[in-house]
Design a protein around this motif. Structure first.
Motif, PDB file in Angstrom:
ATOM      1  N   LEU A  15      10.575   1.631   3.282  1.00 59.25           N
ATOM      2  CA  LEU A  15       9.130   1.639   3.105  1.00 59.25           C
ATOM      3  C   LEU A  15       8.538   0.747   4.191  1.00 59.25           C
ATOM      4  O   LEU A  15       8.902  -0.417   4.307  1.00 59.25           O
ATOM      5  CB  LEU A  15       8.810   1.104   1.709  1.00 59.25           C
ATOM      6  N   THR A  16       7.644   1.302   5.010  1.00 65.18           N
ATOM      7  CA  THR A  16       7.072   0.572   6.130  1.00 65.18           C
ATOM      8  C   THR A  16       5.556   0.632   6.067  1.00 65.18           C
ATOM      9  O   THR A  16       4.979   1.711   5.916  1.00 65.18           O
ATOM     10  CB  THR A  16       7.535   1.188   7.476  1.00 65.18           C
ATOM     11  N   ASN A  17       4.922  -0.529   6.193  1.00 65.63           N
ATOM     12  CA  ASN A  17       3.466  -0.605   6.213  1.00 65.63           C
ATOM     13  C   ASN A  17       3.003  -0.306   7.640  1.00 65.63           C
ATOM     14  O   ASN A  17       3.212  -1.096   8.548  1.00 65.63           O
ATOM     15  CB  ASN A  17       3.016  -1.995   5.770  1.00 65.63           C
ATOM     16  N   ILE A  18       2.405   0.878   7.848  1.00 63.89           N
ATOM     17  CA  ILE A  18       2.030   1.267   9.205  1.00 63.89           C
ATOM     18  C   ILE A  18       0.589   0.884   9.559  1.00 63.89           C
ATOM     19  O   ILE A  18       0.263   0.782  10.732  1.00 63.89           O
ATOM     20  CB  ILE A  18       2.278   2.774   9.449  1.00 63.89           C
ATOM     21  N   GLU A  19      -0.238   0.703   8.566  1.00 65.11           N
ATOM     22  CA  GLU A  19      -1.585   0.179   8.739  1.00 65.11           C
ATOM     23  C   GLU A  19      -2.062  -0.289   7.374  1.00 65.11           C
ATOM     24  O   GLU A  19      -1.410   0.007   6.371  1.00 65.11           O
ATOM     25  CB  GLU A  19      -2.539   1.211   9.357  1.00 65.11           C
ATOM     26  N   PRO A  20      -3.160  -1.043   7.311  1.00 61.38           N
ATOM     27  CA  PRO A  20      -3.591  -1.519   5.984  1.00 61.38           C
ATOM     28  C   PRO A  20      -3.741  -0.365   4.990  1.00 61.38           C
ATOM     29  O   PRO A  20      -4.347   0.660   5.299  1.00 61.38           O
ATOM     30  CB  PRO A  20      -4.946  -2.177   6.267  1.00 61.38           C
ATOM     31  N   ASP A  21      -3.129  -0.522   3.845  1.00 61.51           N
ATOM     32  CA  ASP A  21      -3.187   0.447   2.739  1.00 61.51           C
ATOM     33  C   ASP A  21      -2.464   1.767   3.020  1.00 61.51           C
ATOM     34  O   ASP A  21      -2.616   2.716   2.272  1.00 61.51           O
ATOM     35  CB  ASP A  21      -4.631   0.762   2.332  1.00 61.51           C
ATOM     36  N   LEU A  22      -1.684   1.865   4.082  1.00 60.00           N
ATOM     37  CA  LEU A  22      -0.933   3.090   4.374  1.00 60.00           C
ATOM     38  C   LEU A  22       0.533   2.742   4.597  1.00 60.00           C
ATOM     39  O   LEU A  22       0.867   1.926   5.446  1.00 60.00           O
ATOM     40  CB  LEU A  22      -1.498   3.810   5.602  1.00 60.00           C
ATOM     41  N   TRP A  23       1.395   3.390   3.814  1.00 52.64           N
ATOM     42  CA  TRP A  23       2.829   3.129   3.844  1.00 52.64           C
ATOM     43  C   TRP A  23       3.583   4.404   4.200  1.00 52.64           C
ATOM     44  O   TRP A  23       3.258   5.479   3.725  1.00 52.64           O
ATOM     45  CB  TRP A  23       3.305   2.648   2.470  1.00 52.64           C
ATOM     46  N   ARG A  35      10.633  12.451   3.994  1.00 54.87           N
ATOM     47  CA  ARG A  35       9.742  11.479   4.617  1.00 54.87           C
ATOM     48  C   ARG A  35       8.310  11.787   4.218  1.00 54.87           C
ATOM     49  O   ARG A  35       7.969  12.934   3.945  1.00 54.87           O
ATOM     50  CB  ARG A  35       9.831  11.550   6.137  1.00 54.87           C
ATOM     51  N   GLY A  36       7.495  10.736   4.221  1.00 54.57           N
ATOM     52  CA  GLY A  36       6.089  10.941   3.915  1.00 54.57           C
ATOM     53  C   GLY A  36       5.320   9.645   3.983  1.00 54.57           C
ATOM     54  O   GLY A  36       5.849   8.609   4.397  1.00 54.57           O
ATOM     55  N   THR A  37       4.068   9.723   3.576  1.00 56.74           N
ATOM     56  CA  THR A  37       3.208   8.541   3.541  1.00 56.74           C
ATOM     57  C   THR A  37       2.515   8.480   2.192  1.00 56.74           C
ATOM     58  O   THR A  37       2.372   9.496   1.504  1.00 56.74           O
ATOM     59  CB  THR A  37       2.137   8.571   4.650  1.00 56.74           C
ATOM     60  N   THR A  38       2.101   7.286   1.841  1.00 56.52           N
ATOM     61  CA  THR A  38       1.333   7.086   0.621  1.00 56.52           C
ATOM     62  C   THR A  38       0.316   5.979   0.863  1.00 56.52           C
ATOM     63  O   THR A  38       0.554   5.084   1.665  1.00 56.52           O
ATOM     64  CB  THR A  38       2.249   6.741  -0.580  1.00 56.52           C
ATOM     65  N   ARG A  39      -0.801   6.079   0.197  1.00 55.53           N
ATOM     66  CA  ARG A  39      -1.828   5.039   0.296  1.00 55.53           C
ATOM     67  C   ARG A  39      -1.707   4.120  -0.901  1.00 55.53           C
ATOM     68  O   ARG A  39      -1.709   4.577  -2.040  1.00 55.53           O
ATOM     69  CB  ARG A  39      -3.218   5.651   0.332  1.00 55.53           C
ATOM     70  N   ALA A  40      -1.587   2.827  -0.622  1.00 59.07           N
ATOM     71  CA  ALA A  40      -1.497   1.830  -1.688  1.00 59.07           C
ATOM     72  C   ALA A  40      -1.855   0.465  -1.092  1.00 59.07           C
ATOM     73  O   ALA A  40      -1.440   0.141   0.016  1.00 59.07           O
ATOM     74  CB  ALA A  40      -0.101   1.784  -2.282  1.00 59.07           C
ATOM     75  N   ARG A  41      -2.620  -0.309  -1.825  1.00 58.07           N
ATOM     76  CA  ARG A  41      -2.977  -1.651  -1.360  1.00 58.07           C
ATOM     77  C   ARG A  41      -1.801  -2.615  -1.468  1.00 58.07           C
ATOM     78  O   ARG A  41      -1.595  -3.455  -0.605  1.00 58.07           O
ATOM     79  CB  ARG A  41      -4.142  -2.210  -2.157  1.00 58.07           C
ATOM     80  N   LEU A  42      -1.031  -2.474  -2.534  1.00 58.50           N
ATOM     81  CA  LEU A  42       0.065  -3.405  -2.795  1.00 58.50           C
ATOM     82  C   LEU A  42       1.410  -2.778  -2.487  1.00 58.50           C
ATOM     83  O   LEU A  42       1.626  -1.590  -2.736  1.00 58.50           O
ATOM     84  CB  LEU A  42       0.043  -3.828  -4.265  1.00 58.50           C
ATOM     85  N   ASP A  43       2.321  -3.592  -1.964  1.00 61.63           N
ATOM     86  CA  ASP A  43       3.651  -3.068  -1.660  1.00 61.63           C
ATOM     87  C   ASP A  43       4.403  -2.651  -2.922  1.00 61.63           C
ATOM     88  O   ASP A  43       5.161  -1.684  -2.904  1.00 61.63           O
ATOM     89  CB  ASP A  43       4.463  -4.068  -0.846  1.00 61.63           C
ATOM     90  N   LEU A  44       4.169  -3.340  -4.038  1.00 58.47           N
ATOM     91  CA  LEU A  44       4.843  -2.955  -5.282  1.00 58.47           C
ATOM     92  C   LEU A  44       4.388  -1.588  -5.778  1.00 58.47           C
ATOM     93  O   LEU A  44       5.187  -0.822  -6.323  1.00 58.47           O
ATOM     94  CB  LEU A  44       4.603  -4.010  -6.366  1.00 58.47           C
ATOM     95  N   LEU A  45       3.124  -1.267  -5.583  1.00 57.16           N
ATOM     96  CA  LEU A  45       2.637   0.058  -5.973  1.00 57.16           C
ATOM     97  C   LEU A  45       3.251   1.136  -5.079  1.00 57.16           C
ATOM     98  O   LEU A  45       3.645   2.199  -5.552  1.00 57.16           O
ATOM     99  CB  LEU A  45       1.109   0.105  -5.899  1.00 57.16           C
ATOM    100  N   ALA A  46       3.369   0.851  -3.792  1.00 54.62           N
ATOM    101  CA  ALA A  46       4.008   1.806  -2.877  1.00 54.62           C
ATOM    102  C   ALA A  46       5.475   2.003  -3.259  1.00 54.62           C
ATOM    103  O   ALA A  46       5.976   3.133  -3.254  1.00 54.62           O
ATOM    104  CB  ALA A  46       3.885   1.310  -1.440  1.00 54.62           C
TER     105      ALA A  46
END
Length: 70
Positions: A15-23, A35-46
């Motif tokens: 899991l990599t944070n590529i920009e704020p709120d995008l993992w 592979r994919g992306t998800t939007r989440a503010r917190l790393d635990l939610l991602a």
């Protein structure tokens, strides 16, 4: 950039944070890389979302497996 490598149900995922709120996430099941992306503010939610995706893929892989005769 924050990068997490962890395991869920014996499946390793990244899991990599590529920009704020995008993992960005990736994992491999039975030789297939997902592979994919998800939007989440917190790393635990991602992380939770990736674990849910892994559970869904494992359930689908089990369903596709031929059943053993009794």
């Amino acid at each position: 950039m924050k990068k997490l490598i962890d395991r869920h149900r014996d499946i390793q995922y990244t899991l990599t944070n590529i920009e704020p709120d995008l993992w960005s996430w990736s994992f491999e099941i039975n030789g297939k890389i997902k592979r994919g992306t998800t939007r989440a503010r917190l790393d635990l939610l991602a992380q939770r979302r990736v674990c849910t995706l892994i559970d869904r893929e494992l359930k689908g892989a089990e369903r596709d497996k031929p059943k053993k005769p009794d």
